[in-house]
Write a protein that holds these residues in place. Structure first.
Motif, PDB file in Angstrom:
ATOM      1  N   PRO A 339       0.843  -1.207   0.000  1.00 61.82           N
ATOM      2  CA  PRO A 339       0.000   0.000   0.000  1.00 61.82           C
ATOM      3  C   PRO A 339       0.879   1.257   0.000  1.00 61.82           C
ATOM      4  O   PRO A 339       1.793   1.372   0.823  1.00 61.82           O
ATOM      5  N   LYS A 340       0.593   2.172  -0.906  1.00 61.05           N
ATOM      6  CA  LYS A 340       1.418   3.379  -1.052  1.00 61.05           C
ATOM      7  C   LYS A 340       0.517   4.609  -1.125  1.00 61.05           C
ATOM      8  O   LYS A 340      -0.487   4.609  -1.839  1.00 61.05           O
ATOM      9  N   LEU A 341       0.911   5.657  -0.419  1.00 62.24           N
ATOM     10  CA  LEU A 341       0.226   6.952  -0.491  1.00 62.24           C
ATOM     11  C   LEU A 341       1.282   8.034  -0.671  1.00 62.24           C
ATOM     12  O   LEU A 341       2.111   8.242   0.209  1.00 62.24           O
ATOM     13  N   VAL A 342       1.266   8.670  -1.814  1.00 69.86           N
ATOM     14  CA  VAL A 342       2.246   9.714  -2.128  1.00 69.86           C
ATOM     15  C   VAL A 342       1.496  11.019  -2.361  1.00 69.86           C
ATOM     16  O   VAL A 342       0.513  11.066  -3.113  1.00 69.86           O
ATOM     17  N   THR A 343       1.961  12.090  -1.717  1.00 72.68           N
ATOM     18  CA  THR A 343       1.343  13.404  -1.898  1.00 72.68           C
ATOM     19  C   THR A 343       2.405  14.437  -2.274  1.00 72.68           C
ATOM     20  O   THR A 343       3.577  14.307  -1.918  1.00 72.68           O
ATOM     21  N   THR A 344       1.967  15.472  -2.996  1.00 70.55           N
ATOM     22  CA  THR A 344       2.866  16.566  -3.385  1.00 70.55           C
ATOM     23  C   THR A 344       2.148  17.896  -3.197  1.00 70.55           C
ATOM     24  O   THR A 344       0.926  17.954  -3.033  1.00 70.55           O
ATOM     25  N   GLY A 345       2.942  18.983  -3.231  1.00 70.46           N
ATOM     26  CA  GLY A 345       2.375  20.322  -3.160  1.00 70.46           C
ATOM     27  C   GLY A 345       2.245  20.848  -1.749  1.00 70.46           C
ATOM     28  O   GLY A 345       2.741  20.253  -0.783  1.00 70.46           O
ATOM     29  N   ASP A 346       1.543  21.998  -1.621  1.00 68.64           N
ATOM     30  CA  ASP A 346       1.342  22.611  -0.306  1.00 68.64           C
ATOM     31  C   ASP A 346      -0.062  23.178  -0.215  1.00 68.64           C
ATOM     32  O   ASP A 346      -0.836  23.163  -1.176  1.00 68.64           O
ATOM     33  N   ASP A 347      -0.395  23.690   0.978  1.00 72.99           N
ATOM     34  CA  ASP A 347      -1.755  24.185   1.210  1.00 72.99           C
ATOM     35  C   ASP A 347      -2.037  25.505   0.498  1.00 72.99           C
ATOM     36  O   ASP A 347      -3.199  25.876   0.326  1.00 72.99           O
ATOM     37  N   LYS A 348      -1.000  26.211   0.095  1.00 75.40           N
ATOM     38  CA  LYS A 348      -1.201  27.497  -0.578  1.00 75.40           C
ATOM     39  C   LYS A 348      -1.628  27.321  -2.031  1.00 75.40           C
ATOM     40  O   LYS A 348      -2.598  27.918  -2.486  1.00 75.40           O
ATOM     41  N   ASP A 349      -0.892  26.487  -2.754  1.00 72.78           N
ATOM     42  CA  ASP A 349      -1.154  26.309  -4.186  1.00 72.78           C
ATOM     43  C   ASP A 349      -1.819  24.988  -4.530  1.00 72.78           C
ATOM     44  O   ASP A 349      -2.126  24.728  -5.694  1.00 72.78           O
ATOM     45  N   GLY A 350      -2.034  24.137  -3.544  1.00 71.69           N
ATOM     46  CA  GLY A 350      -2.642  22.841  -3.805  1.00 71.69           C
ATOM     47  C   GLY A 350      -1.615  21.835  -4.315  1.00 71.69           C
ATOM     48  O   GLY A 350      -0.438  22.151  -4.512  1.00 71.69           O
ATOM     49  N   GLY A 351      -2.051  20.609  -4.501  1.00 72.66           N
ATOM     50  CA  GLY A 351      -1.157  19.567  -4.975  1.00 72.66           C
ATOM     51  C   GLY A 351      -1.938  18.364  -5.443  1.00 72.66           C
ATOM     52  O   GLY A 351      -3.065  18.483  -5.917  1.00 72.66           O
ATOM     53  N   MET A 352      -1.331  17.171  -5.280  1.00 76.67           N
ATOM     54  CA  MET A 352      -1.965  15.951  -5.741  1.00 76.67           C
ATOM     55  C   MET A 352      -1.707  14.816  -4.760  1.00 76.67           C
ATOM     56  O   MET A 352      -0.834  14.908  -3.899  1.00 76.67           O
ATOM     57  N   PHE A 353      -2.526  13.760  -4.891  1.00 77.54           N
ATOM     58  CA  PHE A 353      -2.289  12.545  -4.114  1.00 77.54           C
ATOM     59  C   PHE A 353      -2.416  11.352  -5.047  1.00 77.54           C
ATOM     60  O   PHE A 353      -3.148  11.381  -6.037  1.00 77.54           O
ATOM     61  N   VAL A 354      -1.662  10.286  -4.746  1.00 79.16           N
ATOM     62  CA  VAL A 354      -1.739   9.048  -5.507  1.00 79.16           C
ATOM     63  C   VAL A 354      -1.770   7.890  -4.519  1.00 79.16           C
ATOM     64  O   VAL A 354      -0.916   7.781  -3.636  1.00 79.16           O
ATOM     65  N   LEU A 355      -2.771   7.048  -4.674  1.00 78.65           N
ATOM     66  CA  LEU A 355      -2.905   5.849  -3.854  1.00 78.65           C
ATOM     67  C   LEU A 355      -2.619   4.646  -4.748  1.00 78.65           C
ATOM     68  O   LEU A 355      -3.198   4.513  -5.828  1.00 78.65           O
ATOM     69  N   ALA A 356      -1.699   3.762  -4.319  1.00 80.28           N
ATOM     70  CA  ALA A 356      -1.343   2.586  -5.097  1.00 80.28           C
ATOM     71  C   ALA A 356      -1.298   1.364  -4.195  1.00 80.28           C
ATOM     72  O   ALA A 356      -1.154   1.478  -2.973  1.00 80.28           O
TER      73      ALA A 356
END
Length: 425
Positions: A339-356
């Motif tokens: 199980p993998k959870l990867v996130t990018t970005g910050d609260d100011k500009d937003g970002g993404m998440f990927v669940l694998a």
């Protein structure tokens, strides 16, 4: 009949009477969106408010301080659309939005003048024009036009402005009058009724036109032809500005140039050169960052694999991560059951998440993780991807949800005697 605005384009206030007022519904742009609006169609005995026609947009103004939201033509009448009913037979006062009208007058008369110059000097006939919201376009029936020809047209047009040439309308009662064939124009609308209006720029041009115009070319102030570009069907689009639009454009251009001078650290005449260098440097830096991002992803995956006491889930957040980083990281981890959870970005500009991980995990947990991030996402190529408006503040909750899910799965499998050895290695 001709409307009062077509006889005297400089009238800003006018008194008249209401001929009819009927309920109506109209589609209007409201805050940039097409919206159906209920109101009333009002026809007056006469009007200083111009209805859309001849390539010129309709006026704005008020009737007894009631805003007129649009004006269209129906036969000889101008139909004024308002949200408020006005009694038939009542006397009303019209007020014109003069700034809007005068801007259109300047552009429209300038178009007639440029069209006449292009035709007289080079035989380039106008096939259409668009007053637009900023730069005005004239479509010329020619496959090419030179910079020298454009300069010639501009110089001749501005010389006419300096010569104080008068401009004015004349009216013909019969639309079949043979005299009208002598005048330039794109023809009358099929539903035209009443008199025909001809606009004359003294000694320069006579053209059929229903629009509003300045009474003297000097009122245009100045004309600037910005250039020409390829149009459709072997035609060229000539781009120009006149009067208040030209002044506004000049002010905005100076403001942008001043800002760029500070950003690029150089004078206006070197902005193109400096911008080109900046873009090249940015692309080089972007390639370097992409390479480093992939290398970091590879190293992070190796560190996890080499750890003696591996976590049962892989969770990682990288503020400056991108799609390449996430793709490489998940590919390097390789284990599809992890199980993998990867996130990018910050609260100011937003970002993404990927669940694998296992497909059952993606199907059952993906929508819940997406809900935690208050984002939008969907399964894609064996992953669950989504946007995260505030990835930093929500990733802790998402991680807890993932660990709880995995723990429950392990417990159920343990009870069934089916422990997943892949996560124990």
């Amino acid at each position: 009949m001709s409307l009062k605005c077509q006889k005297d384009s400089y009238l800003k206030e006018f008194q008249t009477r209401v001929k009819s007022c009927t309920p109506a519904k109209k589609t209007l742009l409201v805050e940039g969106k097409k919206t159906s609006v209920e109101g009333y169609n009002i026809i007056l005995e006469d009007s200083i408010l111009f209805p859309e026609g001849g390539g010129q947009p309709d006026d704005r103004g008020t009737i007894n301080d009631i805003p007129v939201l649009s004006i269209s033509r129906s036969g000889e009448d101008a139909v004024h659309f308002t949200k408020t009913e006005i009694s038939v037979g009542s006397e009303v006062t019209l007020q014109l939005d003069w700034d809007r009208r005068f801007e259109f007058m300047q552009q429209h008369t300038a178009q007639h003048l440029i069209t006449a110059m292009a035709d007289h000097k080079f035989g380039f006939q106008t096939t259409s024009w668009d007053i637009g919201t900023d730069i005005v376009t004239i479509e010329l029936d020619t496959p090419s036009i030179t910079t020298e020809q454009l300069r010639n047209i501009e110089d001749s047009a501005n010389e006419s402005l300096r010569n104080n040439v008068s401009v004015g309308p004349s009216f013909y009662q019969d639309k079949d009058d043979p005299e009208l064939k002598k005048f330039r124009g794109l023809g009358l609308p099929d539903d035209h009724v009443g008199v025909v209006r001809v606009l004359t720029i003294e000694g320069i041009d006579n053209a059929l036109c229903c629009g509003t115009h300045v009474s003297n070319l000097s009122h245009i102030q100045a004309i600037k032809i910005l250039g020409a570009e390829k149009g459709k069907k072997s035609k060229m689009n000539l781009l120009f500005l006149a009067g208040v639009r030209l002044l506004r454009y000049s002010a905005n251009t100076y403001s942008r140039e001043k800002t760029l001078t500070g950003v690029l650290k150089g004078p206006g005449e070197k902005h193109c050169e400096l911008a080109e260098k900046a873009v090249k440097s940015f692309k080089t830096l972007q390639k370097t960052c992409t390479t480093q991002s992939r290398e970091i992803a590879t190293l992070e995956a190796q560190l996890y694999k080499q750890a003696q006491d591996k976590d049962t889930v892989f969770v990682k957040h990288r503020k400056d991560g991108d799609n390449d980083y996430v793709t490489v990281l998940i590919a390097e981890l390789a284990d599809e059951n992890l199980p993998k959870l990867v996130t990018t970005g910050d609260d100011k500009d937003g970002g993404m998440f990927v669940l694998a991980g296992p497909q059952i995990l993606i199907q059952e947990l993906g929508p819940k993780i997406c809900e935690v991030f208050h984002g939008k996402g969907a399964p894609s190529k064996g992953l669950f991807r989504g946007k995260a408006p505030k990835p930093e503040s929500q990733r802790g909750k998402a991680e807890s949800l993932l660990r709880e899910y995995v723990a429950n799965q392990d417990q159920r499998q343990g009870e069934n005697g089916q422990g997943d050895s892949s996560r124990q290695s």
